[in-house]
Design a protein around this motif. Structure first.
Motif, PDB file in Angstrom:
ATOM      1  N   GLU A 103      33.046  27.386  51.799  1.00  0.00           N
ATOM      2  CA  GLU A 103      32.674  26.039  52.215  1.00  0.00           C
ATOM      3  C   GLU A 103      33.303  25.625  53.544  1.00  0.00           C
ATOM      4  N   GLN A 104      34.414  26.248  53.930  1.00  0.00           N
ATOM      5  CA  GLN A 104      35.102  25.835  55.153  1.00  0.00           C
ATOM      6  C   GLN A 104      35.115  26.885  56.251  1.00  0.00           C
ATOM      7  N   PHE A 105      35.112  28.154  55.922  1.00  0.00           N
ATOM      8  CA  PHE A 105      35.225  29.200  56.929  1.00  0.00           C
ATOM      9  C   PHE A 105      33.890  29.893  57.163  1.00  0.00           C
ATOM     10  N   SER A 106      33.645  30.241  58.434  1.00  0.00           N
ATOM     11  CA  SER A 106      32.464  31.023  58.782  1.00  0.00           C
ATOM     12  C   SER A 106      32.776  31.876  59.999  1.00  0.00           C
ATOM     13  N   VAL A 107      32.011  32.921  60.188  1.00  0.00           N
ATOM     14  CA  VAL A 107      32.082  33.741  61.396  1.00  0.00           C
ATOM     15  C   VAL A 107      30.737  33.613  62.095  1.00  0.00           C
ATOM     16  N   PHE A 108      30.741  33.784  63.415  1.00  0.00           N
ATOM     17  CA  PHE A 108      29.496  33.628  64.157  1.00  0.00           C
ATOM     18  C   PHE A 108      29.433  34.605  65.323  1.00  0.00           C
ATOM     19  N   GLY A 109      28.241  34.799  65.798  1.00  0.00           N
ATOM     20  CA  GLY A 109      27.992  35.607  66.980  1.00  0.00           C
ATOM     21  C   GLY A 109      26.932  34.923  67.819  1.00  0.00           C
ATOM     22  N   LYS A 110      26.969  35.188  69.110  1.00  0.00           N
ATOM     23  CA  LYS A 110      25.980  34.609  70.021  1.00  0.00           C
ATOM     24  C   LYS A 110      25.478  35.709  70.943  1.00  0.00           C
ATOM     25  N   LEU A 111      24.205  35.642  71.275  1.00  0.00           N
ATOM     26  CA  LEU A 111      23.599  36.589  72.195  1.00  0.00           C
ATOM     27  C   LEU A 111      22.638  35.816  73.080  1.00  0.00           C
ATOM     28  N   ALA A 144      35.064  32.623  64.996  1.00  0.00           N
ATOM     29  CA  ALA A 144      35.238  32.100  63.648  1.00  0.00           C
ATOM     30  C   ALA A 144      35.378  30.592  63.725  1.00  0.00           C
ATOM     31  N   ALA A 145      34.966  29.918  62.651  1.00  0.00           N
ATOM     32  CA  ALA A 145      35.036  28.458  62.605  1.00  0.00           C
ATOM     33  C   ALA A 145      35.678  28.001  61.300  1.00  0.00           C
ATOM     34  N   PHE A 146      36.388  26.878  61.393  1.00  0.00           N
ATOM     35  CA  PHE A 146      36.983  26.226  60.232  1.00  0.00           C
ATOM     36  C   PHE A 146      36.459  24.798  60.199  1.00  0.00           C
ATOM     37  N   LEU A 147      35.775  24.435  59.132  1.00  0.00           N
ATOM     38  CA  LEU A 147      35.191  23.107  58.968  1.00  0.00           C
ATOM     39  C   LEU A 147      36.238  22.173  58.383  1.00  0.00           C
ATOM     40  N   LEU A 148      36.711  21.215  59.195  1.00  0.00           N
ATOM     41  CA  LEU A 148      37.728  20.263  58.746  1.00  0.00           C
ATOM     42  C   LEU A 148      37.133  19.208  57.830  1.00  0.00           C
ATOM     43  N   ASN A 149      35.999  18.638  58.264  1.00  0.00           N
ATOM     44  CA  ASN A 149      35.283  17.654  57.453  1.00  0.00           C
ATOM     45  C   ASN A 149      33.805  17.729  57.811  1.00  0.00           C
ATOM     46  N   GLN A 150      33.027  16.735  57.441  1.00  0.00           N
ATOM     47  CA  GLN A 150      31.582  16.806  57.648  1.00  0.00           C
ATOM     48  C   GLN A 150      31.175  16.849  59.115  1.00  0.00           C
ATOM     49  N   GLN A 151      31.984  16.317  60.015  1.00  0.00           N
ATOM     50  CA  GLN A 151      31.619  16.302  61.425  1.00  0.00           C
ATOM     51  C   GLN A 151      32.451  17.233  62.307  1.00  0.00           C
ATOM     52  N   SER A 153      34.796  20.537  63.321  1.00  0.00           N
ATOM     53  CA  SER A 153      35.178  21.912  63.027  1.00  0.00           C
ATOM     54  C   SER A 153      35.975  22.464  64.206  1.00  0.00           C
ATOM     55  N   PHE A 154      36.838  23.411  63.897  1.00  0.00           N
ATOM     56  CA  PHE A 154      37.639  24.103  64.910  1.00  0.00           C
ATOM     57  C   PHE A 154      37.113  25.526  65.041  1.00  0.00           C
ATOM     58  N   VAL A 155      37.072  26.028  66.272  1.00  0.00           N
ATOM     59  CA  VAL A 155      36.560  27.381  66.508  1.00  0.00           C
ATOM     60  C   VAL A 155      37.547  28.191  67.342  1.00  0.00           C
ATOM     61  N   ALA A 156      37.479  29.495  67.177  1.00  0.00           N
ATOM     62  CA  ALA A 156      38.173  30.454  68.033  1.00  0.00           C
ATOM     63  C   ALA A 156      37.126  31.495  68.386  1.00  0.00           C
ATOM     64  N   GLU A 157      37.018  31.829  69.674  1.00  0.00           N
ATOM     65  CA  GLU A 157      35.977  32.789  70.042  1.00  0.00           C
ATOM     66  C   GLU A 157      36.322  33.612  71.264  1.00  0.00           C
ATOM     67  N   VAL A 181      36.961  22.580  69.658  1.00  0.00           N
ATOM     68  CA  VAL A 181      36.564  21.612  68.635  1.00  0.00           C
ATOM     69  C   VAL A 181      35.073  21.352  68.784  1.00  0.00           C
ATOM     70  N   ARG A 182      34.371  21.263  67.655  1.00  0.00           N
ATOM     71  CA  ARG A 182      32.962  20.914  67.628  1.00  0.00           C
ATOM     72  C   ARG A 182      32.799  19.621  66.815  1.00  0.00           C
ATOM     73  N   TYR A 183      31.891  18.773  67.283  1.00  0.00           N
ATOM     74  CA  TYR A 183      31.569  17.553  66.556  1.00  0.00           C
ATOM     75  C   TYR A 183      30.074  17.593  66.223  1.00  0.00           C
ATOM     76  N   SER A 184      29.743  17.547  64.953  1.00  0.00           N
ATOM     77  CA  SER A 184      28.353  17.590  64.490  1.00  0.00           C
ATOM     78  C   SER A 184      27.873  16.187  64.181  1.00  0.00           C
ATOM     79  N   PHE A 185      26.601  15.939  64.484  1.00  0.00           N
ATOM     80  CA  PHE A 185      26.003  14.642  64.139  1.00  0.00           C
ATOM     81  C   PHE A 185      24.551  14.811  63.771  1.00  0.00           C
TER      82      PHE A 185
END
Length: 185
Positions: A103-111, A144-151, A153-157, A181-185
């Motif tokens: 629910e809180q951790f994810s990994v990602f890739g971009k191309l 990788a991302a860590f979701l702090l709350n609904q809006q 998240s912290f990322v390292a890339e 830091v990412r802010y979702s809306f």
């Protein structure tokens, strides 16, 4: 009553993942950018603090798109009366793929592709030269991302911008490791 409590707990745990799954986001990163230059038989590698700004949209929990601007900052090398400076920046557009681990951790890739703008300057004694180059390069990122709350998240890339400048056998490559830091809306 027990079933309602269990259902409420599952819904509460799934809510952050659902918010992470779809929608717009904006963010910023700060980190270490490295430039590697190969000029004939000579080469140098220099690092500096850099930043980037991003915006994106997640179509679902696994697929999205992102645009960003990275200022990889200026580095310079001096020696034997000469000084060479390199100052790159890049705009990029990329497809994103995300794999939620829980629910809180994810990994990602971009191309995607980056449009790099490079300012080069060289000084030897009293003679100065400068040039700019715009170059389209492949863009690759993992993180990788860590979701702090609904809006929030912290990322390292780690991002690779490819060869941002090339002239014959001389070239400059750039990459960046950052946190943000990412802010979702």
């Amino acid at each position: 009553m027990k079933q309602i409590t269990i259902f409420a707990m599952i819904a509460a745990l799934a809510a952050p993942l659902a918010v992470q799954a779809e929608g717009y986001y904006v963010g910023g990163n700060i980190g270490r950018a490295e430039q590697k230059a190969d000029v004939g038989s000579a080469s140098f590698k220099e690092s500096t603090t850099a930043y980037k700004l991003v915006g994106g949209y997640n179509y679902n929990k696994n697929v999205g798109a992102e645009i960003g601007y990275a200022d990889l900052r200026e580095v310079s090398v001096s020696g034997n009366g000469a000084k060479v400076s390199s100052k790159p920046s890049a705009f990029y557009v990329a497809a994103t793929g995300t794999l939620p681990l829980n629910e809180q951790f994810s990994v990602f890739g971009k191309l995607g592709v980056a449009r790099a703008h490079e300012k080069l300057s060289a000084t030897y004694t009293k003679v100065s030269e400068s040039a700019t180059e715009n170059r389209t390069t492949p863009y690759i990122s993992v993180g990788a991302a860590f979701l702090l709350n609904q809006q929030v998240s912290f990322v390292a890339e780690y991002e690779n911008f490819g060869k941002i400048a090339k002239d014959g056998s001389a070239n400059i490559k750039a990459d960046m490791f950052s946190v943000g830091v990412r802010y979702s809306f």
